[in-house]
Write a protein that holds these residues in place. Structure first.
Motif, PDB file in Angstrom:
ATOM      1  N   MET A  72       0.748  -1.014   0.125  1.00 36.66           N
ATOM      2  CA  MET A  72       0.087  -0.069   0.134  1.00 36.66           C
ATOM      3  C   MET A  72       0.771   1.264  -0.149  1.00 36.66           C
ATOM      4  O   MET A  72       0.593   2.295  -0.682  1.00 36.66           O
ATOM      5  CB  MET A  72      -0.851   0.249   1.298  1.00 36.66           C
ATOM      6  N   GLU A  73       1.712   1.301   0.963  1.00 38.25           N
ATOM      7  CA  GLU A  73       2.722   2.370   1.032  1.00 38.25           C
ATOM      8  C   GLU A  73       3.627   2.623  -0.462  1.00 38.25           C
ATOM      9  O   GLU A  73       3.897   3.727  -0.666  1.00 38.25           O
ATOM     10  CB  GLU A  73       3.780   2.339   2.261  1.00 38.25           C
ATOM     11  N   LEU A  74       3.852   1.482  -0.902  1.00 37.10           N
ATOM     12  CA  LEU A  74       5.002   1.362  -2.024  1.00 37.10           C
ATOM     13  C   LEU A  74       4.070   1.935  -3.222  1.00 37.10           C
ATOM     14  O   LEU A  74       4.671   2.588  -4.036  1.00 37.10           O
ATOM     15  CB  LEU A  74       5.492   0.121  -2.359  1.00 37.10           C
ATOM     16  N   PHE A  75       2.945   1.685  -3.352  1.00 34.11           N
ATOM     17  CA  PHE A  75       1.991   2.211  -4.426  1.00 34.11           C
ATOM     18  C   PHE A  75       2.134   3.685  -4.302  1.00 34.11           C
ATOM     19  O   PHE A  75       2.125   4.270  -5.457  1.00 34.11           O
ATOM     20  CB  PHE A  75       0.784   1.611  -4.286  1.00 34.11           C
ATOM     21  N   SER A  76       1.435   4.388  -3.065  1.00 33.54           N
ATOM     22  CA  SER A  76       1.378   5.668  -3.268  1.00 33.54           C
ATOM     23  C   SER A  76       2.793   6.456  -3.286  1.00 33.54           C
ATOM     24  O   SER A  76       2.951   7.341  -3.980  1.00 33.54           O
ATOM     25  CB  SER A  76       0.725   5.998  -1.840  1.00 33.54           C
ATOM     26  N   ILE A  77       3.960   5.771  -2.787  1.00 37.00           N
ATOM     27  CA  ILE A  77       5.236   6.453  -2.961  1.00 37.00           C
ATOM     28  C   ILE A  77       5.531   6.240  -4.460  1.00 37.00           C
ATOM     29  O   ILE A  77       6.101   7.159  -5.038  1.00 37.00           O
ATOM     30  CB  ILE A  77       6.311   5.813  -2.044  1.00 37.00           C
ATOM     31  N   THR A  78       5.370   5.273  -4.967  1.00 39.53           N
ATOM     32  CA  THR A  78       5.586   5.154  -6.396  1.00 39.53           C
ATOM     33  C   THR A  78       5.080   6.204  -7.420  1.00 39.53           C
ATOM     34  O   THR A  78       5.467   6.769  -8.377  1.00 39.53           O
ATOM     35  CB  THR A  78       5.085   3.558  -6.929  1.00 39.53           C
ATOM     36  N   ILE A  79       3.634   6.341  -6.891  1.00 39.45           N
ATOM     37  CA  ILE A  79       3.063   7.349  -7.832  1.00 39.45           C
ATOM     38  C   ILE A  79       3.451   8.703  -7.634  1.00 39.45           C
ATOM     39  O   ILE A  79       3.513   9.791  -8.597  1.00 39.45           O
ATOM     40  CB  ILE A  79       1.338   7.133  -7.860  1.00 39.45           C
ATOM     41  N   GLU A  80       3.674   9.138  -6.479  1.00 45.46           N
ATOM     42  CA  GLU A  80       4.435  10.470  -6.192  1.00 45.46           C
ATOM     43  C   GLU A  80       5.470  10.362  -7.093  1.00 45.46           C
ATOM     44  O   GLU A  80       5.766  11.558  -7.652  1.00 45.46           O
ATOM     45  CB  GLU A  80       5.026  10.398  -4.529  1.00 45.46           C
ATOM     46  N   THR A  81       6.408   9.527  -7.149  1.00 50.03           N
ATOM     47  CA  THR A  81       7.469   9.740  -7.809  1.00 50.03           C
ATOM     48  C   THR A  81       7.335   9.736  -9.412  1.00 50.03           C
ATOM     49  O   THR A  81       7.800  10.369 -10.280  1.00 50.03           O
ATOM     50  CB  THR A  81       8.622   8.382  -7.564  1.00 50.03           C
ATOM     51  N   PHE A  82       6.290   8.810  -9.826  1.00 53.10           N
ATOM     52  CA  PHE A  82       5.910   8.893 -11.128  1.00 53.10           C
ATOM     53  C   PHE A  82       5.473  10.133 -11.662  1.00 53.10           C
ATOM     54  O   PHE A  82       6.104  10.456 -12.775  1.00 53.10           O
ATOM     55  CB  PHE A  82       4.708   7.750 -11.297  1.00 53.10           C
ATOM     56  N   PHE A  83       4.960  11.014 -10.861  1.00 54.17           N
ATOM     57  CA  PHE A  83       4.350  12.103 -11.336  1.00 54.17           C
ATOM     58  C   PHE A  83       5.586  13.329 -11.286  1.00 54.17           C
ATOM     59  O   PHE A  83       5.307  14.200 -11.868  1.00 54.17           O
ATOM     60  CB  PHE A  83       3.204  12.517 -10.851  1.00 54.17           C
ATOM     61  N   GLU A  84       6.320  13.138 -10.130  1.00 50.00           N
ATOM     62  CA  GLU A  84       7.177  14.140  -9.780  1.00 50.00           C
ATOM     63  C   GLU A  84       8.537  14.250 -10.567  1.00 50.00           C
ATOM     64  O   GLU A  84       9.302  15.094 -10.863  1.00 50.00           O
ATOM     65  CB  GLU A  84       7.274  14.494  -8.383  1.00 50.00           C
ATOM     66  N   GLN A  85       9.012  12.879 -10.642  1.00 49.01           N
ATOM     67  CA  GLN A  85      10.217  12.480 -11.282  1.00 49.01           C
ATOM     68  C   GLN A  85      10.329  11.445 -12.374  1.00 49.01           C
ATOM     69  O   GLN A  85      10.800  10.286 -12.261  1.00 49.01           O
ATOM     70  CB  GLN A  85      11.207  11.759 -10.279  1.00 49.01           C
ATOM     71  N   PRO A  86       9.131  11.583 -13.300  1.00 49.97           N
ATOM     72  CA  PRO A  86       9.084  10.448 -14.369  1.00 49.97           C
ATOM     73  C   PRO A  86      10.166  10.044 -14.889  1.00 49.97           C
ATOM     74  O   PRO A  86      10.326   8.999 -15.312  1.00 49.97           O
ATOM     75  CB  PRO A  86       8.087  11.188 -15.225  1.00 49.97           C
ATOM     76  N   HIS A  87      11.091  10.992 -15.332  1.00 49.11           N
ATOM     77  CA  HIS A  87      12.276  10.529 -16.225  1.00 49.11           C
ATOM     78  C   HIS A  87      13.342   9.867 -15.412  1.00 49.11           C
ATOM     79  O   HIS A  87      13.959   8.843 -15.734  1.00 49.11           O
ATOM     80  CB  HIS A  87      13.034  11.818 -16.947  1.00 49.11           C
ATOM     81  N   GLU A  88      13.477  10.354 -14.000  1.00 54.93           N
ATOM     82  CA  GLU A  88      14.360   9.819 -13.311  1.00 54.93           C
ATOM     83  C   GLU A  88      14.062   8.191 -12.798  1.00 54.93           C
ATOM     84  O   GLU A  88      14.705   7.374 -12.818  1.00 54.93           O
ATOM     85  CB  GLU A  88      14.671  10.559 -12.132  1.00 54.93           C
ATOM     86  N   PHE A  89      12.427   8.185 -12.649  1.00 56.94           N
ATOM     87  CA  PHE A  89      12.023   6.870 -12.619  1.00 56.94           C
ATOM     88  C   PHE A  89      12.168   6.019 -13.603  1.00 56.94           C
ATOM     89  O   PHE A  89      12.686   4.779 -13.351  1.00 56.94           O
ATOM     90  CB  PHE A  89      10.478   6.947 -12.217  1.00 56.94           C
ATOM     91  N   TYR A  90      12.031   6.427 -14.811  1.00 60.17           N
ATOM     92  CA  TYR A  90      12.388   5.476 -15.946  1.00 60.17           C
ATOM     93  C   TYR A  90      13.620   5.144 -16.140  1.00 60.17           C
ATOM     94  O   TYR A  90      13.694   4.006 -16.607  1.00 60.17           O
ATOM     95  CB  TYR A  90      11.808   6.428 -17.238  1.00 60.17           C
ATOM     96  N   SER A  91      14.511   5.966 -15.839  1.00 65.59           N
ATOM     97  CA  SER A  91      15.888   5.814 -15.957  1.00 65.59           C
ATOM     98  C   SER A  91      16.474   4.572 -15.041  1.00 65.59           C
ATOM     99  O   SER A  91      17.126   3.850 -15.337  1.00 65.59           O
ATOM    100  CB  SER A  91      16.745   6.987 -15.978  1.00 65.59           C
ATOM    101  N   TYR A  92      15.773   4.871 -13.818  1.00 61.96           N
ATOM    102  CA  TYR A  92      16.346   4.024 -12.872  1.00 61.96           C
ATOM    103  C   TYR A  92      15.778   2.529 -13.114  1.00 61.96           C
ATOM    104  O   TYR A  92      16.330   1.553 -12.705  1.00 61.96           O
ATOM    105  CB  TYR A  92      15.686   4.519 -11.441  1.00 61.96           C
ATOM    106  N   SER A  93      14.214   2.404 -13.480  1.00 62.07           N
ATOM    107  CA  SER A  93      13.699   1.275 -13.586  1.00 62.07           C
ATOM    108  C   SER A  93      12.536   1.193 -14.621  1.00 62.07           C
ATOM    109  O   SER A  93      11.601   1.588 -14.426  1.00 62.07           O
ATOM    110  CB  SER A  93      13.229   0.617 -12.188  1.00 62.07           C
ATOM    111  N   PRO A  94      13.012   0.993 -15.762  1.00 57.77           N
ATOM    112  CA  PRO A  94      12.275   1.182 -17.074  1.00 57.77           C
ATOM    113  C   PRO A  94      10.981   0.186 -16.996  1.00 57.77           C
ATOM    114  O   PRO A  94       9.876   0.610 -17.093  1.00 57.77           O
ATOM    115  CB  PRO A  94      12.677   1.020 -18.220  1.00 57.77           C
ATOM    116  N   THR A  95      11.180  -1.075 -16.278  1.00 56.07           N
ATOM    117  CA  THR A  95      10.278  -2.215 -16.665  1.00 56.07           C
ATOM    118  C   THR A  95       8.980  -1.610 -15.490  1.00 56.07           C
ATOM    119  O   THR A  95       7.927  -1.699 -15.869  1.00 56.07           O
ATOM    120  CB  THR A  95      10.490  -3.317 -16.308  1.00 56.07           C
ATOM    121  N   PHE A  96       9.552  -1.191 -14.226  1.00 58.46           N
ATOM    122  CA  PHE A  96       8.464  -0.676 -13.325  1.00 58.46           C
ATOM    123  C   PHE A  96       7.989   0.293 -13.668  1.00 58.46           C
ATOM    124  O   PHE A  96       6.438   0.610 -13.402  1.00 58.46           O
ATOM    125  CB  PHE A  96       9.218  -0.769 -11.934  1.00 58.46           C
TER     126      PHE A  96
END
Length: 204
Positions: free
Chosen positions: A156-180
């Motif tokens: 539950m917490e990972l989902f919410s933290i993931t979407i925070e990162t998804f919207f605020e740091q999308p390019h960094e997120f993709y570079s760190y873990s493209p599949t996820f």
């Protein structure tokens, strides 16, 4: 339109003596609309009350102070306005309390919906969960640096933290873990890397 719909279907209240303005309400609404932009869910059916405080708050008998939480007993979303405001002023640090708490709301309401009316595609969400479960130990240990360690608490917490990162740091997120990243985009049916058309999912 979606923002106004959420505004008019949500009961907003604030701690006595704290003026909750229309602008503040719209900012809070925008967090929900941002998450659900590519989804079929426009409003919350269970957690349709939002309570806003002027500072961090605590519950009786607890020494912990909160900036936000989703209370399943009162069916209310509680938010500290300074934390909400900071989340929208600083847009690239992966921290947005309103997005975080509404993420919890969506997961809980999705589980309670009829299978055919669920917010998320069940196959996509289960695939996301399978990937996330494998990441929890590393996140908890601070080894998965794109997410803060609290994300290792549970799914539950990972989902919410993931979407925070998804919207605020999308390019960094993709570079760190493209599949996820791509799986998160598929679950939310949008890709914030596409500023012109977020609903168009990119393969790379």
């Amino acid at each position: 339109m979606r923002t106004l719909l959420f505004l008019h279907t949500t009961d907003f209240d604030a701690k006595e003596g704290f003026e909750l303005t229309l602008e503040m309400k719209l900012v809070i609404c925008s967090a929900f609309v941002q998450i659900t932009f590519g989804l079929r869910q426009d409003v919350l059916n269970i957690f349709n009350e939002v309570f806003v405080t002027p500072t961090s708050y605590s519950y009786a008998g607890r020494a912990i102070f909160y900036d936000g939480d989703v209370n399943p007993f009162t069916q209310r979303v509680n938010l500290s306005w300074p934390a909400v405001e900071k989340g929208f002023i600083i847009t690239d640090d992966g921290l947005n309390i309103a997005i975080h708490e509404f993420g919890h709301c969506l997961i809980i309401e999705n589980a309670k919906r009829n299978y055919l009316a669920r917010t998320f595609n069940e196959t996509d969400l289960n695939t996301w969960k399978a990937l996330a479960i494998k990441k929890i130990p590393a996140v908890k240990a601070g080894e998965y640096q794109i997410f803060r360690e609290y994300g290792g608490t549970n799914l539950m917490e990972l989902f919410s933290i993931t979407i925070e990162t998804f919207f605020e740091q999308p390019h960094e997120f993709y570079s760190y873990s493209p599949t996820f990243y791509r799986m998160t985009a598929k679950v939310l049916q949008q890709d914030p890397r596409n500023s012109k058309n977020p609903k168009e999912l990119r393969n790379g």
